[in-house]
Design a protein around this motif. Structure first.
Motif, PDB file in Angstrom:
ATOM      1  N   GLY A   1      -5.330   9.817  -1.738  1.00 39.54           N
ATOM      2  CA  GLY A   1      -5.912   8.531  -1.391  1.00 39.54           C
ATOM      3  C   GLY A   1      -4.864   7.437  -1.339  1.00 39.54           C
ATOM      4  N   ARG A   2      -5.299   6.218  -1.384  1.00 44.19           N
ATOM      5  CA  ARG A   2      -4.403   5.075  -1.295  1.00 44.19           C
ATOM      6  C   ARG A   2      -4.180   4.448  -2.661  1.00 44.19           C
ATOM      7  NH1 ARG A   2      -7.389   2.983   3.867  1.00 44.19           N
ATOM      8  NH2 ARG A   2      -6.149   4.053   5.437  1.00 44.19           N
ATOM      9  N   CYS A   3      -2.998   3.926  -2.825  1.00 53.36           N
ATOM     10  CA  CYS A   3      -2.624   3.234  -4.054  1.00 53.36           C
ATOM     11  C   CYS A   3      -2.032   1.885  -3.648  1.00 53.36           C
ATOM     12  CB  CYS A   3      -1.594   4.074  -4.813  1.00 53.36           C
ATOM     13  SG  CYS A   3      -1.049   3.341  -6.363  1.00 53.36           S
ATOM     14  N   TYR A   4      -2.448   0.831  -4.301  1.00 55.56           N
ATOM     15  CA  TYR A   4      -1.956  -0.512  -4.014  1.00 55.56           C
ATOM     16  C   TYR A   4      -1.110  -1.007  -5.179  1.00 55.56           C
ATOM     17  CZ  TYR A   4      -5.237  -0.507  -0.174  1.00 55.56           C
ATOM     18  OH  TYR A   4      -5.906  -0.188   0.976  1.00 55.56           O
ATOM     19  N   GLU A   5      -0.055  -1.708  -4.850  1.00 54.89           N
ATOM     20  CA  GLU A   5       0.846  -2.259  -5.863  1.00 54.89           C
ATOM     21  C   GLU A   5       0.908  -3.773  -5.707  1.00 54.89           C
ATOM     22  OE1 GLU A   5       5.536  -2.053  -7.241  1.00 54.89           O
ATOM     23  OE2 GLU A   5       4.945  -1.172  -5.331  1.00 54.89           O
ATOM     24  N   GLU A   6       0.745  -4.473  -6.818  1.00 55.25           N
ATOM     25  CA  GLU A   6       0.986  -5.917  -6.863  1.00 55.25           C
ATOM     26  C   GLU A   6       2.320  -6.115  -7.553  1.00 55.25           C
ATOM     27  OE1 GLU A   6      -2.216  -8.256  -8.539  1.00 55.25           O
ATOM     28  OE2 GLU A   6      -3.646  -6.697  -7.976  1.00 55.25           O
ATOM     29  N   ARG A   7       3.245  -6.814  -6.888  1.00 56.28           N
ATOM     30  CA  ARG A   7       4.582  -7.052  -7.446  1.00 56.28           C
ATOM     31  C   ARG A   7       4.813  -8.536  -7.575  1.00 56.28           C
ATOM     32  NH1 ARG A   7       9.295  -6.213  -4.489  1.00 56.28           N
ATOM     33  NH2 ARG A   7      10.708  -5.749  -6.141  1.00 56.28           N
TER      34      ARG A   7
ATOM     35  N   TYR B   1      11.942  -3.982   0.288  1.00 55.84           N
ATOM     36  CA  TYR B   1      11.334  -3.112  -0.720  1.00 55.84           C
ATOM     37  C   TYR B   1      10.426  -2.086  -0.048  1.00 55.84           C
ATOM     38  CZ  TYR B   1       8.457  -1.686  -4.710  1.00 55.84           C
ATOM     39  OH  TYR B   1       7.790  -0.951  -5.661  1.00 55.84           O
ATOM     40  N   ALA B   2       9.604  -2.542   0.892  1.00 57.40           N
ATOM     41  CA  ALA B   2       8.678  -1.646   1.591  1.00 57.40           C
ATOM     42  C   ALA B   2       9.455  -0.596   2.385  1.00 57.40           C
ATOM     43  CB  ALA B   2       7.757  -2.445   2.508  1.00 57.40           C
ATOM     44  N   SER B   3      10.481  -1.031   3.088  1.00 54.47           N
ATOM     45  CA  SER B   3      11.301  -0.116   3.881  1.00 54.47           C
ATOM     46  C   SER B   3      12.013   0.902   2.991  1.00 54.47           C
ATOM     47  CB  SER B   3      12.315  -0.908   4.699  1.00 54.47           C
ATOM     48  OG  SER B   3      13.159  -0.043   5.416  1.00 54.47           O
ATOM     49  N   ASP B   4      12.587   0.443   1.899  1.00 52.67           N
ATOM     50  CA  ASP B   4      13.325   1.324   0.989  1.00 52.67           C
ATOM     51  C   ASP B   4      12.422   2.347   0.303  1.00 52.67           C
ATOM     52  OD1 ASP B   4      15.615  -0.092   1.617  1.00 52.67           O
ATOM     53  OD2 ASP B   4      15.693  -1.177  -0.305  1.00 52.67           O
ATOM     54  N   ASN B   5      11.150   2.003   0.118  1.00 56.06           N
ATOM     55  CA  ASN B   5      10.242   2.865  -0.635  1.00 56.06           C
ATOM     56  C   ASN B   5       9.192   3.562   0.224  1.00 56.06           C
ATOM     57  OD1 ASN B   5      10.906   2.497  -3.644  1.00 56.06           O
ATOM     58  ND2 ASN B   5      11.004   0.433  -2.802  1.00 56.06           N
ATOM     59  N   GLY B   6       9.229   3.348   1.528  1.00 55.89           N
ATOM     60  CA  GLY B   6       8.270   4.006   2.413  1.00 55.89           C
ATOM     61  C   GLY B   6       6.843   3.564   2.188  1.00 55.89           C
ATOM     62  N   VAL B   7       6.665   2.283   1.862  1.00 53.60           N
ATOM     63  CA  VAL B   7       5.322   1.739   1.648  1.00 53.60           C
ATOM     64  C   VAL B   7       5.064   0.648   2.688  1.00 53.60           C
ATOM     65  CG1 VAL B   7       5.337   2.271  -0.804  1.00 53.60           C
ATOM     66  CG2 VAL B   7       6.115   0.038  -0.057  1.00 53.60           C
ATOM     67  N   ARG B   8       3.823   0.219   2.779  1.00 53.53           N
ATOM     68  CA  ARG B   8       3.458  -0.818   3.733  1.00 53.53           C
ATOM     69  C   ARG B   8       3.229  -2.128   2.993  1.00 53.53           C
ATOM     70  NH1 ARG B   8      -0.480  -3.133   7.076  1.00 53.53           N
ATOM     71  NH2 ARG B   8      -2.378  -2.302   6.194  1.00 53.53           N
ATOM     72  N   ARG B   9       3.901  -3.178   3.454  1.00 53.53           N
ATOM     73  CA  ARG B   9       3.703  -4.516   2.884  1.00 53.53           C
ATOM     74  C   ARG B   9       2.479  -5.126   3.541  1.00 53.53           C
ATOM     75  NH1 ARG B   9       4.666  -9.783   4.205  1.00 53.53           N
ATOM     76  NH2 ARG B   9       5.506  -9.193   6.221  1.00 53.53           N
ATOM     77  N   LEU B  10       1.526  -5.539   2.718  1.00 50.10           N
ATOM     78  CA  LEU B  10       0.345  -6.208   3.249  1.00 50.10           C
ATOM     79  C   LEU B  10       0.676  -7.667   3.526  1.00 50.10           C
ATOM     80  CD1 LEU B  10      -2.472  -4.707   0.999  1.00 50.10           C
ATOM     81  CD2 LEU B  10      -1.392  -3.771   3.048  1.00 50.10           C
ATOM     82  N   ASP B  11      -0.025  -8.259   4.452  1.00 58.52           N
ATOM     83  CA  ASP B  11       0.224  -9.646   4.838  1.00 58.52           C
ATOM     84  C   ASP B  11      -0.445 -10.577   3.823  1.00 58.52           C
ATOM     85  OD1 ASP B  11       1.035 -11.861   6.265  1.00 58.52           O
ATOM     86  OD2 ASP B  11      -0.602 -11.742   7.718  1.00 58.52           O
ATOM     87  N   PHE B  12       0.182 -10.662   2.641  1.00 64.01           N
ATOM     88  CA  PHE B  12      -0.398 -11.433   1.540  1.00 64.01           C
ATOM     89  C   PHE B  12       0.713 -11.827   0.584  1.00 64.01           C
ATOM     90  CE2 PHE B  12      -2.132 -11.726  -2.737  1.00 64.01           C
ATOM     91  CZ  PHE B  12      -3.249 -12.525  -2.552  1.00 64.01           C
TER      92      PHE B  12
ATOM     93  N   ARG C   1       0.850  -1.189   0.000  1.00 62.30           N
ATOM     94  CA  ARG C   1       0.000   0.000   0.000  1.00 62.30           C
ATOM     95  C   ARG C   1       0.881   1.232   0.000  1.00 62.30           C
ATOM     96  NH1 ARG C   1      -3.502   1.400   5.027  1.00 62.30           N
ATOM     97  NH2 ARG C   1      -1.739   2.765   5.482  1.00 62.30           N
ATOM     98  N   TRP C   2       0.700   2.064  -1.015  1.00 62.73           N
ATOM     99  CA  TRP C   2       1.400   3.339  -1.119  1.00 62.73           C
ATOM    100  C   TRP C   2       0.455   4.408  -0.589  1.00 62.73           C
ATOM    101  CZ3 TRP C   2       6.166   4.396  -3.674  1.00 62.73           C
ATOM    102  CH2 TRP C   2       6.792   3.262  -4.209  1.00 62.73           C
ATOM    103  N   GLU C   3       0.953   5.266   0.289  1.00 65.67           N
ATOM    104  CA  GLU C   3       0.152   6.391   0.767  1.00 65.67           C
ATOM    105  C   GLU C   3       0.339   7.532  -0.218  1.00 65.67           C
ATOM    106  OE1 GLU C   3      -1.977   6.588   3.253  1.00 65.67           O
ATOM    107  OE2 GLU C   3      -1.582   4.551   3.952  1.00 65.67           O
ATOM    108  N   ALA C   4      -0.702   7.895  -0.900  1.00 62.01           N
ATOM    109  CA  ALA C   4      -0.640   8.980  -1.883  1.00 62.01           C
ATOM    110  C   ALA C   4      -1.410  10.174  -1.348  1.00 62.01           C
ATOM    111  CB  ALA C   4      -1.239   8.516  -3.216  1.00 62.01           C
ATOM    112  N   SER C   5      -1.092  11.341  -1.836  1.00 62.36           N
ATOM    113  CA  SER C   5      -1.753  12.552  -1.354  1.00 62.36           C
ATOM    114  C   SER C   5      -3.249  12.551  -1.684  1.00 62.36           C
ATOM    115  CB  SER C   5      -1.086  13.787  -1.953  1.00 62.36           C
ATOM    116  OG  SER C   5      -1.147  13.744  -3.362  1.00 62.36           O
TER     117      SER C   5
END
Length: 112
Positions: free
Chosen positions: A22-28, A51-62, A16-20
């Motif tokens: 709203g929220r944006c989700y990324e599937e990698r 990846y989450a730490s380096d990019n300031g995003v939250r890794r979902l438990d999935f 989950r990317w926090e965007a100004s």
């Protein structure tokens, strides 16, 4: 003692990317050579934490894994992920619901 056979696995993780606005989700999808699905997922989740730490995003438990049906190293045209989903939606509604909501950040092919 013979080394265990390693296969190629694609693992999908979601972030989950926090965007100004709203929220944006990324599937990698990442590619791993491992002895089992469990090993591939464990390695992918470790990489996903970095990846989450380096990019300031939250890794979902999935995480989902797919063992590639290749004999050797992946090559042109090899399937790297497949997911079957049951749905009562017709084709256009299915694509609109899961793949073409209008909220995707993606490149398009002109005339495609």
């Amino acid at each position: 003692m013979a080394a265990a056979k390693k296969d190629w696995y694609a693992v999908r993780c979601v972030f989950r990317w926090e965007a100004s606005e709203g929220r944006c989700y990324e599937e990698r999808l990442t590619l791993w050579r491992a002895e089992s699905t469990e090993e591939a997922i464990a390695r992918a989740e470790e990489e996903a934490r970095r990846y989450a730490s380096d990019n300031g995003v939250r890794r979902l438990d999935f995480a989902q894994s797919y063992r590639l049906a290749t004999d050797g190293r992946p090559g042109d045209g090899d399937e790297v992920f497949s997911l079957l989903r049951d749905s009562g939606l017709d084709e256009d509604a299915y694509l609109d619901r899961y793949f073409d909501t209008g909220e995707e950040h993606q490149s398009t092919v002109p005339g495609g």
